[in-house]
Design an enzyme around this catalytic site. Structure first.
Site, PDB file in Angstrom:
ATOM      1  N   GLY A  14       0.824  -1.227   0.024  1.00 58.39           N
ATOM      2  CA  GLY A  14      -0.006  -0.041  -0.050  1.00 58.39           C
ATOM      3  C   GLY A  14       0.778   1.187  -0.034  1.00 58.39           C
ATOM      4  N   GLY A  15       0.330   2.218   0.354  1.00 59.46           N
ATOM      5  CA  GLY A  15       1.120   3.690   0.485  1.00 59.46           C
ATOM      6  C   GLY A  15       2.346   3.297   1.406  1.00 59.46           C
ATOM      7  N   ALA A  16       2.083   3.104   2.466  1.00 61.16           N
ATOM      8  CA  ALA A  16       3.242   2.804   3.444  1.00 61.16           C
ATOM      9  C   ALA A  16       4.407   1.994   2.835  1.00 61.16           C
ATOM     10  CB  ALA A  16       2.861   2.443   5.013  1.00 61.16           C
ATOM     11  N   PHE A 116     -11.010  20.151   6.180  1.00 61.76           N
ATOM     12  CA  PHE A 116     -11.046  18.894   6.877  1.00 61.76           C
ATOM     13  C   PHE A 116     -11.292  18.947   8.307  1.00 61.76           C
ATOM     14  CE2 PHE A 116     -11.010  14.371   4.972  1.00 61.76           C
ATOM     15  CZ  PHE A 116     -10.907  14.756   3.927  1.00 61.76           C
ATOM     16  N   GLN A 236     -11.537   4.220  15.074  1.00 61.65           N
ATOM     17  CA  GLN A 236     -12.268   5.406  14.672  1.00 61.65           C
ATOM     18  C   GLN A 236     -13.425   5.074  13.941  1.00 61.65           C
ATOM     19  OE1 GLN A 236     -10.626   8.250  11.388  1.00 61.65           O
ATOM     20  NE2 GLN A 236     -10.775   9.507  13.218  1.00 61.65           N
ATOM     21  N   HIS A 238     -16.104   6.598  11.117  1.00 62.17           N
ATOM     22  CA  HIS A 238     -16.282   7.872  10.372  1.00 62.17           C
ATOM     23  C   HIS A 238     -17.668   8.274  10.446  1.00 62.17           C
ATOM     24  CE1 HIS A 238     -16.152  10.485   6.992  1.00 62.17           C
ATOM     25  NE2 HIS A 238     -14.732  10.311   6.793  1.00 62.17           N
ATOM     26  N   LEU A 248     -17.502   4.658   2.368  1.00 66.11           N
ATOM     27  CA  LEU A 248     -17.373   5.975   2.960  1.00 66.11           C
ATOM     28  C   LEU A 248     -17.850   6.980   1.808  1.00 66.11           C
ATOM     29  CD1 LEU A 248     -15.661   7.094   5.204  1.00 66.11           C
ATOM     30  CD2 LEU A 248     -13.943   7.477   3.699  1.00 66.11           C
ATOM     31  N   GLU A 251     -15.027  13.176   4.181  1.00 65.60           N
ATOM     32  CA  GLU A 251     -15.132  14.523   4.997  1.00 65.60           C
ATOM     33  C   GLU A 251     -14.974  15.620   4.112  1.00 65.60           C
ATOM     34  OE1 GLU A 251     -13.882  14.037   8.916  1.00 65.60           O
ATOM     35  OE2 GLU A 251     -12.312  15.712   8.376  1.00 65.60           O
ATOM     36  N   ARG A 282     -13.897  13.462  13.925  1.00 62.87           N
ATOM     37  CA  ARG A 282     -14.694  12.628  13.437  1.00 62.87           C
ATOM     38  C   ARG A 282     -15.417  11.780  14.808  1.00 62.87           C
ATOM     39  NH1 ARG A 282     -10.890   9.907   8.981  1.00 62.87           N
ATOM     40  NH2 ARG A 282     -11.516  11.836   7.585  1.00 62.87           N
ATOM     41  N   HIS A 349     -13.904   2.705  10.548  1.00 63.51           N
ATOM     42  CA  HIS A 349     -13.103   3.071   9.593  1.00 63.51           C
ATOM     43  C   HIS A 349     -11.468   2.930   9.824  1.00 63.51           C
ATOM     44  CE1 HIS A 349     -11.955   5.956   6.173  1.00 63.51           C
ATOM     45  NE2 HIS A 349     -11.241   6.740   6.869  1.00 63.51           N
ATOM     46  N   ARG A 390      -7.792   9.633  15.332  1.00 62.58           N
ATOM     47  CA  ARG A 390      -6.999  10.598  13.959  1.00 62.58           C
ATOM     48  C   ARG A 390      -7.763  11.769  13.391  1.00 62.58           C
ATOM     49  NH1 ARG A 390      -7.072   9.799   8.289  1.00 62.58           N
ATOM     50  NH2 ARG A 390      -8.178   7.816   8.433  1.00 62.58           N
ATOM     51  N   LEU A 396      -2.818   9.590   5.186  1.00 60.11           N
ATOM     52  CA  LEU A 396      -2.129   9.450   3.936  1.00 60.11           C
ATOM     53  C   LEU A 396      -0.822  10.107   4.126  1.00 60.11           C
ATOM     54  CD1 LEU A 396      -4.828  10.120   1.226  1.00 60.11           C
ATOM     55  CD2 LEU A 396      -3.645   8.042   1.858  1.00 60.11           C
TER      56      LEU A 396
HETATM   57  C1  FAD Z   1     -12.492   4.322   2.292  1.00 59.68           C
HETATM   58  C2  FAD Z   1     -11.277   5.064   2.614  1.00 59.68           C
HETATM   59  C3  FAD Z   1     -11.082   6.240   2.556  1.00 59.68           C
HETATM   60  C4  FAD Z   1     -10.032   6.926   3.295  1.00 59.68           C
HETATM   61  N1  FAD Z   1      -9.627   8.097   3.037  1.00 59.68           N
HETATM   62  C5  FAD Z   1      -8.620   8.654   3.543  1.00 59.68           C
HETATM   63  C6  FAD Z   1      -8.372  10.189   3.336  1.00 59.68           C
HETATM   64  O1  FAD Z   1      -8.874  10.697   2.388  1.00 59.68           O
HETATM   65  N2  FAD Z   1      -7.121  10.672   3.793  1.00 59.68           N
HETATM   66  C7  FAD Z   1      -6.348   9.895   4.726  1.00 59.68           C
HETATM   67  O2  FAD Z   1      -5.530  10.401   5.443  1.00 59.68           O
HETATM   68  N3  FAD Z   1      -6.707   8.585   4.936  1.00 59.68           N
HETATM   69  C8  FAD Z   1      -7.724   8.047   4.570  1.00 59.68           C
HETATM   70  N4  FAD Z   1      -8.160   6.883   4.834  1.00 59.68           N
HETATM   71  C9  FAD Z   1      -7.168   6.025   5.491  1.00 59.68           C
HETATM   72  C10 FAD Z   1      -5.848   5.518   4.694  1.00 59.68           C
HETATM   73  O3  FAD Z   1      -6.381   5.301   3.361  1.00 59.68           O
HETATM   74  C11 FAD Z   1      -5.212   4.360   5.275  1.00 59.68           C
HETATM   75  O4  FAD Z   1      -5.118   4.192   6.554  1.00 59.68           O
HETATM   76  C12 FAD Z   1      -4.048   4.018   4.543  1.00 59.68           C
HETATM   77  O5  FAD Z   1      -4.043   4.181   3.270  1.00 59.68           O
HETATM   78  C13 FAD Z   1      -3.157   2.777   5.032  1.00 59.68           C
HETATM   79  O6  FAD Z   1      -2.106   2.597   4.040  1.00 59.68           O
HETATM   80  P1  FAD Z   1      -1.157   1.512   4.214  1.00 59.68           P
HETATM   81  O7  FAD Z   1      -0.042   1.362   3.517  1.00 59.68           O
HETATM   82  O8  FAD Z   1      -0.837   1.340   5.727  1.00 59.68           O
HETATM   83  O9  FAD Z   1      -2.219   0.052   4.091  1.00 59.68           O
HETATM   84  P2  FAD Z   1      -2.893  -0.334   2.528  1.00 59.68           P
HETATM   85  O10 FAD Z   1      -3.159   0.671   1.749  1.00 59.68           O
HETATM   86  O11 FAD Z   1      -4.017  -0.985   3.135  1.00 59.68           O
HETATM   87  O12 FAD Z   1      -1.928  -1.587   2.218  1.00 59.68           O
HETATM   88  C14 FAD Z   1      -1.717  -2.782   2.897  1.00 59.68           C
HETATM   89  C15 FAD Z   1      -0.942  -3.595   2.260  1.00 59.68           C
HETATM   90  O13 FAD Z   1      -0.576  -4.960   2.842  1.00 59.68           O
HETATM   91  C16 FAD Z   1      -0.661  -6.096   2.088  1.00 59.68           C
HETATM   92  N5  FAD Z   1      -0.984  -6.983   3.018  1.00 59.68           N
HETATM   93  C17 FAD Z   1      -2.021  -7.032   4.099  1.00 59.68           C
HETATM   94  N6  FAD Z   1      -1.788  -8.235   4.797  1.00 59.68           N
HETATM   95  C18 FAD Z   1      -0.767  -8.851   4.125  1.00 59.68           C
HETATM   96  C19 FAD Z   1      -0.264 -10.180   4.208  1.00 59.68           C
HETATM   97  N7  FAD Z   1      -0.767 -11.202   5.246  1.00 59.68           N
HETATM   98  N8  FAD Z   1       0.914 -10.702   3.518  1.00 59.68           N
HETATM   99  C20 FAD Z   1       1.430  -9.836   2.577  1.00 59.68           C
HETATM  100  N9  FAD Z   1       0.801  -8.573   2.386  1.00 59.68           N
HETATM  101  C21 FAD Z   1      -0.202  -8.169   3.172  1.00 59.68           C
HETATM  102  C22 FAD Z   1      -1.892  -5.801   1.252  1.00 59.68           C
HETATM  103  O14 FAD Z   1      -1.799  -6.346   0.003  1.00 59.68           O
HETATM  104  C23 FAD Z   1      -1.442  -4.174   0.733  1.00 59.68           C
HETATM  105  O15 FAD Z   1      -0.656  -4.113  -0.302  1.00 59.68           O
HETATM  106  C24 FAD Z   1      -8.870   6.245   3.964  1.00 59.68           C
HETATM  107  C25 FAD Z   1      -9.524   4.776   4.275  1.00 59.68           C
HETATM  108  C26 FAD Z   1     -10.574   4.273   3.743  1.00 59.68           C
HETATM  109  C27 FAD Z   1     -10.953   2.647   3.927  1.00 59.68           C
END
Ligand code: FAD
Length: 580
Positions: A14-16, A116, A236, A238, A248, A251, A282, A349, A390, A396
């Site tokens: 994901g992003g992180a 926001f 949280q 939402h 969702l 906001e 929220r 959320h 949060r 993000l």
């Molecule tokens: C609908 C929605 C809207 C949102 N809008 C906003 C916003 O506008 N602004 C904001 O700041 N935040 C927002 N958030 C929150 C934010 O998007 C998330 O908290 C953030 O993107 C999480 O990023 P991440 O990289 O930690 O995890 P994710 O993007 O969820 O990525 C997780 C990754 O881990 C991998 N993974 C998981 N389990 C395993 C495993 N067992 N083995 C191997 N890989 C695994 C998955 O394949 C994926 O690639 C929103 C969340 C949602 C649900």
């Protein structure tokens, strides 16, 4: 079983995970293991924005942003970490811009910013425009941009690899064990450093904005290895999920001027947060909505929702700034948001808690010591920059700032250290887990247990909690965990056995739901997203501290949860009453 050897392994794309991978690939031989294709990660569903005090459209600075983050988190935020995040926010946005992210622009061509919840000017005077965005597809753009840059830097992905275990040897990180969906094969990845970036765990609730895949695999893996989970009771809700579905509606809709109304058409947030009204944090807005519903001012025949009203906004503005969510209203509810208000209710959320880390992303084994070679970033982690609640757009930001930091730190660690030897039979735990599930002749259905888990969590551990409801949740979860031992996996095959993995994921969710409920039961106060009707005020004397939950196994092999506490880091802000 195949064995691979890398300097650094990142779990999650994901992003992180991808932000970490861009850094670590340039410094160490890195593998990214992800259960989804990278661009399917939940980051891509994020809508509203990513905040940074760029001051592009009005006066702003990172110190105000830090204050808002600390106050928004009801003073459970570690203030040193929040300072770093809010300072580095500006470069985090500019880095994304340089990587090619198409932000929405002002007429002069600068990155535009919108309001926001909880983001204010000068410590609460008025709402401030701090969120950078790309229409209501900000997460999608971030994920695509990061993926393109991963490709550019030659990041090595292992797609549809499910990480099911963390390998430690004498307290040092040795690698991870993964299951390959396509073949059913088990792979051991030996690594000097491992970064967990596997996202959230919201699927233990029924009404949720979270994707089906957010099952807390990362948290569950480290927890089972005896490492703590921090502040899991702070989840949280939402305010604006589509009624009954939880999908969702950002906001950003209120940031663009949307208003919440009850059945009398009243803008009820004026009563709860007179200064910033619909843009209160929220936790407060979600409670306000449920208070309206409980006091008989909810909408519809059952009075079980309220309205998000966008009808006073010009259609051109809705089309330009909120194209996706207005389309959601049409698709899922058959409602035209130009002319009709949208029925909404709070939706589960975001997990504020997670794997405890310091600001370099190093994972803590207790209140003070780290696990050498182990890192976590993003929603899976708890730094803690979000405290008890949060602020919108801070996640993000978090994934970019701390993803980058963890990627650099993990690669540097890999440079300075050798591989830790793999433990004997490294895949034993995973093999046993899968074998038990595959060969079980149990009769319990995965779908049924998941449904009952979600029902008890929604009923007993959501926006309002009491000792009675939480005890009910703990009892229900214990019973479900017993039944889970008897779960039946229909598909006995090896290739693409998603049935088997759903069973594994359900086991993870049950463990984490239990940690949430037990941590919440012990916190006899109300703070941020954790609201106890039997203890309706914040208690700084007894509870200004982080929860640390450990899994302990006794001599008979019986597991239980032990709670400990960790002090909150306070730098410049003394706790005050939270008014908006
Ligand atoms: C609908 C929605 C809207 C949102 N809008 C906003 C916003 O506008 N602004 C904001 O700041 N935040 C927002 N958030 C929150 C934010 O998007 C998330 O908290 C953030 O993107 C999480 O990023 P991440 O990289 O930690 O995890 P994710 O993007 O969820 O990525 C997780 C990754 O881990 C991998 N993974 C998981 N389990 C395993 C495993 N067992 N083995 C191997 N890989 C695994 C998955 O394949 C994926 O690639 C929103 C969340 C949602 C649900």
């Amino acid at each position: 079983m195949q064995i691979h050897k890398y300097d650094t392994v990142i779990v999650g794309a994901g992003g992180a995970g991808m932000r970490a991978a861009i850094e670590s690939t340039q410094r160490s031989r890195t593998a990214v293991l992800t259960k989804l294709y990278p661009t399917r990660s939940h980051t891509g569903a994020a809508q509203g924005g990513m905040c940074a005090a760029l001051a592009n459209v009005e006066e702003d600075n990172w110190e105000w942003h830090t204050f808002d983050t600390v106050k928004g988190g009801d003073y459970l935020v570690d203030q040193d970490a929040a300072e770093i995040m809010c300072k580095e926010a500006i470069d985090a946005v500019l880095d994304l811009e340089k990587m090619g992210l198409p932000f929405s622009r002002t007429p002069e061509g600068r990155i535009d910013q919108r309001r926001f919840g909880g983001h204010t000017r000068n410590h609460g005077e008025a709402a401030v425009r701090r969120s950078c965005y790309a229409a209501d597809r900000t997460g999608h753009m971030i994920l695509q941009t990061l993926f393109q840059n991963c490709v550019k830097h030659g990041v090595e992905f292992f797609n549809e690899f499910y990480v099911l275990d963390l390998l430690l040897n004498e307290g040092r990180t040795a690698g991870v064990v993964a299951y390959e969906l396509a073949t059913g094969e088990i792979h051991v990845f030996q690594a000097k450093s491992v970064v967990f970036a596997s996202g959230g765990n919201g699927k233990f609730f029924k009404v949720t904005s979270n994707a089906h895949t957010l099952t807390g695999d990362g948290q569950a893996a480290v927890y089972r290895r005896g490492l703590p989970l921090e502040d899991m009771e702070f989840f949280q809700f939402h305010p604006t999920g589509i009624w009954r579905m939880g999908i969702l509606l950002t906001e950003g809709a209120r940031g663009e001027g949307g208003i919440l109304r009850n059945k009398d058409g009243e803008r009820f947030m004026e009563r709860y947060a007179p200064t910033i009204k619909d843009l209160a944090p929220r936790d407060m807005v979600s409670r306000a909505i449920y208070t309206e519903i409980r006091e008989g001012r909810g909408c519809g025949p059952d009075g079980d929702h309220v309205y998000l009203d966008l009808t006073h906004l010009p259609p051109e503005q809705l089309d330009a700034k909120l194209p996706d969510i207005t389309e959601f209203a049409r698709t899922y509810l058959g409602i035209e948001p130009y002319t009709d208000p949208i029925p909404i209710q709070p939706t589960a959320h975001y997990e504020m808690g997670g794997i405890p880390t310091n600001v370099e992303g190093e994972v803590l084994r207790n209140n003070t010591d780290i696990v050498p070679g182990l890192y976590a970033a993003g929603e899976v982690a708890c730094v803690s920059v979000h405290g008890a609640n949060r602020l919108g757009t801070n996640s993000l930001l978090d994934i970019n700032v701390f993803g980058r930091r963890a990627g650099i730190a993990a690669a540097e660690y890999a440079h300075a250290n050798d591989w830790t030897e793999l433990p004997e039979n490294p895949a034993a735990l995973v093999e046993e887990l899968l074998e038990n599930l595959r060969t079980s002749d149990g009769t319990e259905s995965i779908a049924q247990i998941r449904k009952e888990m979600q029902e008890t969590m929604d009923a007993n551990a959501m926006v309002y909690r009491t000792e009675t409801t939480l005890k009910q949740a703990v009892a229900d979860l214990a019973a479900l965990k017993e039944r889970y031992k008897n779960v039946s996996v229909q598909d006995k095959g090896k290739r693409y056995n998603t049935d088997l993995l759903e069973a594994v994921e359900l086991g993870n969710l049950l463990d984490l739901a239990e940690v949430l409920a037990i941590s919440a039961l012990a916190r006899n106060e109300s703070r941020g997203g954790h609201y106890r009707e039997d203890y309706p005020t914040r208690d700084d004397v007894n509870f200004m501290r982080h929860t640390m939950a450990y899994r302990e196994v006794d001599a008979d092999g019986k597991a239980s949860i032990r709670l400990d506490y960790k002090p909150v880091v306070q730098t410049r802000y003394q706790p005050m009453e939270r008014k908006y």
